[in-house]
Write an enzyme that holds these catalytic residues in place. Structure first.
Site, short mmCIF file in Angstrom:
data_model
loop_
_atom_site.label_atom_id
_atom_site.label_comp_id
_atom_site.label_asym_id
_atom_site.label_seq_id
_atom_site.Cartn_x
_atom_site.Cartn_y
_atom_site.Cartn_z
N HIS A 119 0.85 -1.19 0.00
CA HIS A 119 0.00 0.00 0.00
C HIS A 119 0.89 1.24 0.00
CE1 HIS A 119 -3.72 2.20 0.69
NE2 HIS A 119 -3.04 2.95 1.53
N ASP A 121 0.89 4.99 -0.29
CA ASP A 121 0.08 6.20 -0.35
C ASP A 121 0.70 7.15 -1.37
OD1 ASP A 121 -2.05 5.80 1.59
OD2 ASP A 121 -0.42 5.60 3.04
N ASP A 231 -8.17 1.64 1.91
CA ASP A 231 -7.84 2.64 2.92
C ASP A 231 -8.68 3.91 2.82
OD1 ASP A 231 -6.39 3.58 5.09
OD2 ASP A 231 -4.80 4.45 3.88
N HIS A 447 -6.60 9.49 -1.40
CA HIS A 447 -7.30 9.41 -0.10
C HIS A 447 -6.57 10.02 1.10
CE1 HIS A 447 -5.23 5.35 -0.01
NE2 HIS A 447 -4.94 5.79 1.20
#
Ligand SMILES: [Zn+2]
Length: 455
Positions: A119, A121, A231, A447
């Protein structure tokens, strides 16, 4: 420096004035048997700490770990081999030589389906340019791991990150493309980024998918089949319809396990949107998308499952995110050990490696009367946490909305102009220019950016 936070809290902002000196460095030849023993011992310890004391496997693991402590002598290398032999009483004789074939033995009723993930970001405690480096480092590690562990599958979303790789690291992009073709590097999400799923306009949510799927199709010759937002801070009830129209019938998410009031009641369910469209949704009972592939993670896939009566399967989405490089060799090794132990015992859920996310969902459908046995959730998936993200950094939200409205106007005017062949009748619709503008807006709907939770 290196993004190390000032107080050890990994989500605190980094202290930019912290420096580390390199005093010495050694080149070493590792004793792989000794490393193997350390890993054996760790897995035995995990088994003995995870399973309850009245299970046979827990007892066996505890006794084996204790005996290994007694056998091991740090002045006698032969003791390492002896201790490893003792561990085989739990993992099975010659388990290690079987390599990835360990997954071919034992039951074929797999309960925990392992899939590697990292993951990253797209921006959070660092700017976009740092993400570009994180992508290159993490994905090159994964491409290498696939060559060493044939059972390893790595799943990846966010077209924007692929585009950065294509522009900035073309040779690595080609290697990734080969792995996508081979079916080991697996595309999910179908969107430009893992966007916020409440604040963008309906049109922008659609553009996330159209730009994302178009990118995947043009570069890899295929569209994604599973929507992927593990997420995002809550999800609009409009999504099932948008996902279906973008060609995806499956959806993986996770964040609602962070709810601070109500425990979300289902793990695998039909998510029905406001127009009645539904997608098959899995919210892994492992409660994380950065699992460490421990015995506890595997066990949680069953013990924390909310609707075992209608499905007894869970996705184990494992690997370090955000610069941690994704799955590590020790995680893949641990999974082999865990599978080896469960081939000899029914007390650990059998974990499988090799299938893709869609294979997992296909199996769920097959075993639940095409999903009709599964529970249903109607409307939005509201996250009872992170509510401040709807008000933090209002200027970002204002800029987003202004851009969405401006792009709508630009597209309207450009369409009219191209219909009337405006300006000496040679006007052409500026598609490429408008795409660039949309991609910027879509990127900033990430996000942690639009919600104001990035630095
Ligand atoms: Zn995130």
């Amino acid at each position: 420096m290196f993004g190390v936070p000032w107080n050890g809290d990994t989500i605190a902002p980094p202290d930019m004035n912290r420096f580390f000196g390199l005093a010495s460095a050694d080149l070493v030849v590792p004793n792989m048997d000794a490393w193997g023993l350390l890993a054996d011992f760790n897995t035995l310890k995990e088994i003995s700490e995870t399973l309850t004391g009245n299970t046979g496997l827990q007892n066996k693991a505890l006794v084996a770990a204790n005996e290994i402590m007694n056998i091991f002598d740090n002045k006698d290398l032969a003791s390492v081999k002896k201790a490893r032999k003792r561990a085989e009483e739990v993992f099975g004789e010659g388990w290690e030589k079987k390599g990835e074939k360990i997954y071919d033995e034992g039951t074929d009723r797999h309960q925990v389906w392992g899939i590697g993930y990292c993951h990253i970001d797209t921006a959070w405690l660092w700017p976009y340019r740092v993400t570009q480096q994180k992508v290159a480092r993490s994905w090159s590690t994964q491409v290498d791991l696939m060559e060493r562990y044939p059972e390893h599958r790595f799943t990846c979303s966010q077209a924007q990150q692929f585009k950065w790789l294509e522009e900035l690291y073309p040779p690595l992009f080609e290697r990734v493309r080969e792995k996508v073709k081979a079916g080991t590097f697996h595309l999910v999400g179908g969107a430009w980024v893992e966007n916020d799923a409440n604040m963008p306009s309906g049109e922008a949510l659609i553009r996330q998918f159209t730009h994302g799927q178009r990118y995947f199709e043009t570069r890899f010759g295929k569209r994604c089949e599973t929507a992927w937002l593990p997420d995002s801070f809550g999800l609009t009830g409009a999504y099932p319809q948008l996902m279906r129209l973008a060609g995806m019938k499956y959806f993986f998410t996770q964040k609602l396990s962070w709810n601070n009031i109500n425990v979300f009641p289902h793990s695998t369910f039909n998510w029905v949107g406001i127009d009645g469209t539904q997608v098959l949704c899995h919210m892994t009972p492992v409660d994380t998308y950065t699992a460490q592939a421990t015995v506890n993670d595997i066990n949680k896939g069953v013990t924390n499952h909310k609707n075992l009566e209608s499905s007894d399967k869970a996705l184990l989405v494992f690997g370090n995110g955000d610069g941690g490089g994704g799955p590590l060799p020790k995680m893949l090794d641990n999974l082999r050990r865990i599978r080896a132990a469960s081939n000899n015992s029914r007390e650990l859920p059998p974990v499988i490696m090799g299938p893709l996310v869609e294979d997992f969902f296909d199996k769920v459908l097959e075993e639940s009367n095409a999903g009709t046995d599964l529970p249903t959730w109607n409307g939005e998936l509201y996250l009872e946490f992170h509510r401040g993200t709807y008000t933090s950094h209002g200027s970002i939200k204002k800029g987003n909305r202004k851009s969405e409205i401006l792009l709508r106007d630009v597209e309207h005017v450009a369409t009219l102009a191209s219909l009337y062949r405006y300006h000496k009748h040679d006007y052409e619709y500026p598609k490429a220019k408008i795409d660039v503008c949309w991609e910027k807006v879509l990127l900033n709907q990430f996000h942690d950016v639009l919600p104001g939770s990035a630095m």
